[in-house]
Design an enzyme around this catalytic site. Structure first.
Site, PDB file in Angstrom:
ATOM      1  N   PRO A  24       0.761  -1.169  -0.078  1.00 48.84           N
ATOM      2  CA  PRO A  24      -0.018   0.140  -0.113  1.00 48.84           C
ATOM      3  C   PRO A  24       0.781   1.168  -0.283  1.00 48.84           C
ATOM      4  CG  PRO A  24      -0.040  -1.082   2.271  1.00 48.84           C
ATOM      5  CD  PRO A  24       0.794  -1.936   1.393  1.00 48.84           C
ATOM      6  N   THR A  26       0.278   5.569  -0.441  1.00 45.89           N
ATOM      7  CA  THR A  26      -0.505   6.816  -0.424  1.00 45.89           C
ATOM      8  C   THR A  26      -0.296   7.473  -1.754  1.00 45.89           C
ATOM      9  OG1 THR A  26      -0.784   6.869   1.947  1.00 45.89           O
ATOM     10  CG2 THR A  26      -1.259   8.994   0.642  1.00 45.89           C
ATOM     11  N   GLN A 101      -6.665  -1.539   1.938  1.00 42.15           N
ATOM     12  CA  GLN A 101      -6.047  -1.368   3.317  1.00 42.15           C
ATOM     13  C   GLN A 101      -6.771   0.038   4.080  1.00 42.15           C
ATOM     14  OE1 GLN A 101      -2.645   1.375   4.367  1.00 42.15           O
ATOM     15  NE2 GLN A 101      -1.567  -0.436   4.894  1.00 42.15           N
ATOM     16  N   HIS A 168      -4.530  -1.354   8.803  1.00 42.14           N
ATOM     17  CA  HIS A 168      -3.484  -0.537   8.907  1.00 42.14           C
ATOM     18  C   HIS A 168      -2.961  -0.320  10.523  1.00 42.14           C
ATOM     19  CE1 HIS A 168       0.006   1.741   8.240  1.00 42.14           C
ATOM     20  NE2 HIS A 168      -0.488   2.634   7.130  1.00 42.14           N
ATOM     21  N   GLY A 169      -2.123  -1.010  10.831  1.00 44.15           N
ATOM     22  CA  GLY A 169      -1.915  -0.996  12.209  1.00 44.15           C
ATOM     23  C   GLY A 169      -0.367  -0.500  12.314  1.00 44.15           C
ATOM     24  N   ALA A 170       0.167   0.115  11.453  1.00 40.15           N
ATOM     25  CA  ALA A 170       1.679   0.463  11.518  1.00 40.15           C
ATOM     26  C   ALA A 170       1.758   1.845  11.102  1.00 40.15           C
ATOM     27  CB  ALA A 170       2.437  -0.321  10.261  1.00 40.15           C
ATOM     28  N   HIS A 171       3.291   2.601  11.548  1.00 36.79           N
ATOM     29  CA  HIS A 171       3.761   3.611  11.276  1.00 36.79           C
ATOM     30  C   HIS A 171       3.263   4.735  11.883  1.00 36.79           C
ATOM     31  CE1 HIS A 171       4.248   1.492   6.947  1.00 36.79           C
ATOM     32  NE2 HIS A 171       4.931   1.107   7.889  1.00 36.79           N
ATOM     33  N   TYR A 173       0.106   5.521  12.929  1.00 37.55           N
ATOM     34  CA  TYR A 173      -1.320   5.938  12.918  1.00 37.55           C
ATOM     35  C   TYR A 173      -2.119   5.386  13.893  1.00 37.55           C
ATOM     36  CZ  TYR A 173       0.392   7.322   8.215  1.00 37.55           C
ATOM     37  OH  TYR A 173       0.793   8.099   7.264  1.00 37.55           O
TER      38      TYR A 173
END
Length: 369
Positions: A24, A26, A101, A168-171, A173
């Site tokens: 994924p 953006t 995602q 999306h459970g990363a980075h 956020y």
């Protein structure tokens, strides 16, 4: 001999011809949150060029503060869902498989920004990564609604014909902010002093998603140690910590773990198994037995953080990646910038056309090829 990258993969209802996953990324090319024909064609080009599974750019759930950018697609308004239906149809016409995602930016979204500037910014505790209280902590009811918003999106994904869904459970956020002790200071069931306690928000999301989708519909969770707010951050500092953390998601019903690293070749716990030890996806598979996706600068010499700073990257051979895949360290391989720039990257690799693989030009971020 067939490259391990081009061997089939099957899990539940998902059957892939190869192990390549479009990561994924953006793009901010969906005005008013609606993915148009250009977005559909962008994904379809990858499908017709041998990408096994496409994971879309992050698409936001039905919370007003989920997005900071009106050109990021959403996954809840009727015109946006119609756009996503067109994306699915075009990808399937080319023989591809695709997952959305589903995403919420949390406190990365500044108050007053995005398509709904008057909406409150969601967070675990209203606290920044520097410990500054900037908004009120959400109530239990508000957190429960965040959970339900993810489940609503996952249910809609299956309804539209997507082949699976990624959370999306990363980075750094929203979900990752709940994991992170410096941002999650809650003293209810969504917080706590241990990583396992702080994983309960994501566990609840996975459980609710599982209730809303069919049992054969695969659910992927993406997580990372590093955060955009702090590249050196680590949630789990030992394999035991990581095992306890991941157990929350396994018990909730997740099917695949997508482990984001900046460079896939770096060991997760070098102090345990050395400088050539397992990477993040390797440890996740070892500790849970679940299939994992590795990702991080595949095919390139520099990581994507530098790309957002306007830097390019040279190509990097895939020999070590294929060796790790062949010995079962992980199951699937996420490819980001190399595929963003070149829709035929997977086909070129399959056909041995390595001389045609180009260095990455950061200007590619601004276009849909």
């Amino acid at each position: 001999m067939t490259s391990p990258l081009f061997t089939p993969f099957k899990l539940k209802s998902l059957t892939l011809p190869n192990r390549i996953v479009m990561a994924p990324m953006t793009r901010s090319q969906s005005p008013n949150g609606v993915p148009g024909e250009n977005v559909a064609d962008y994904y379809a080009r990858r499908a017709e060029n041998e990408v096994g599974l496409i994971v879309t750019e992050g698409t936001t759930i039905r919370r007003g503060g989920a997005s900071n950018d009106p050109s990021v697609p959403n996954f809840h308004k009727p015109d946006s869902l119609a756009g996503w239906q067109n994306v699915v149809n075009k990808v399937h016409q080319k023989g591809g498989k695709i997952a959305p995602q589903i995403w919420h930016m949390g406190m990365v979204r500044k108050a007053g920004s995005g398509p709904e500037p008057d909406a409150p910014t969601d967070s675990p505790s209203g606290m920044t990564h520097t410990g500054k209280q900037v908004v009120d902590a959400p109530t239990d009811a508000e957190v429960d609604d965040m959970v339900q918003a993810y489940a609503d999106a996952a249910a809609k994904a299956e309804e539209l014909g997507f082949d699976c869904v990624e959370i999306h459970g990363a980075h750094g956020y929203l979900i990752d902010q709940f994991f992170w002790d410096v941002m999650n200071k809650r003293d209810d069931r969504f917080g706590g002093t241990s990583l396992v306690e702080r994983a309960s928000f994501a566990g609840d999301i996975i459980r609710e998603v599982r209730k809303r989708v069919s049992k054969d519909f695969p659910v992927i969770l993406r997580y990372s140690q590093w955060k955009q707010q702090d590249y050196g951050a680590r949630l789990a500092t030992t394999p035991d910590d990581l095992e306890a953390f991941l157990k929350v998601f396994v018990e909730a019903g997740v099917d695949i773990l997508h482990v984001s690293q900046r460079r896939y070749w770096e060991p997760e716990f070098p102090e345990v198994d050395g400088e050539n030890g397992l990477n993040g996806a390797g440890w996740a598979k070892k500790l849970t037995g679940l299939p994992t996706i590795t990702v991080g600068s595949v095919g390139l010499s520099g990581d994507f953080i530098h790309a957002f700073q306007g830097q390019g990257a040279g190509t990097r051979k895939l020999d070590d990646l294929e060796e790790r895949l062949s010995r079962g360290e992980f199951d699937l391989v996420g490819v980001g910038r190399a595929l963003l720039q070149d829709p035929a990257w997977a086909r070129k690799v399959h056909e041995g056309r390595h001389a045609e693989l180009a260095d990455y030009d950061a200007a590619s971020l601004a276009k849909l090829y």
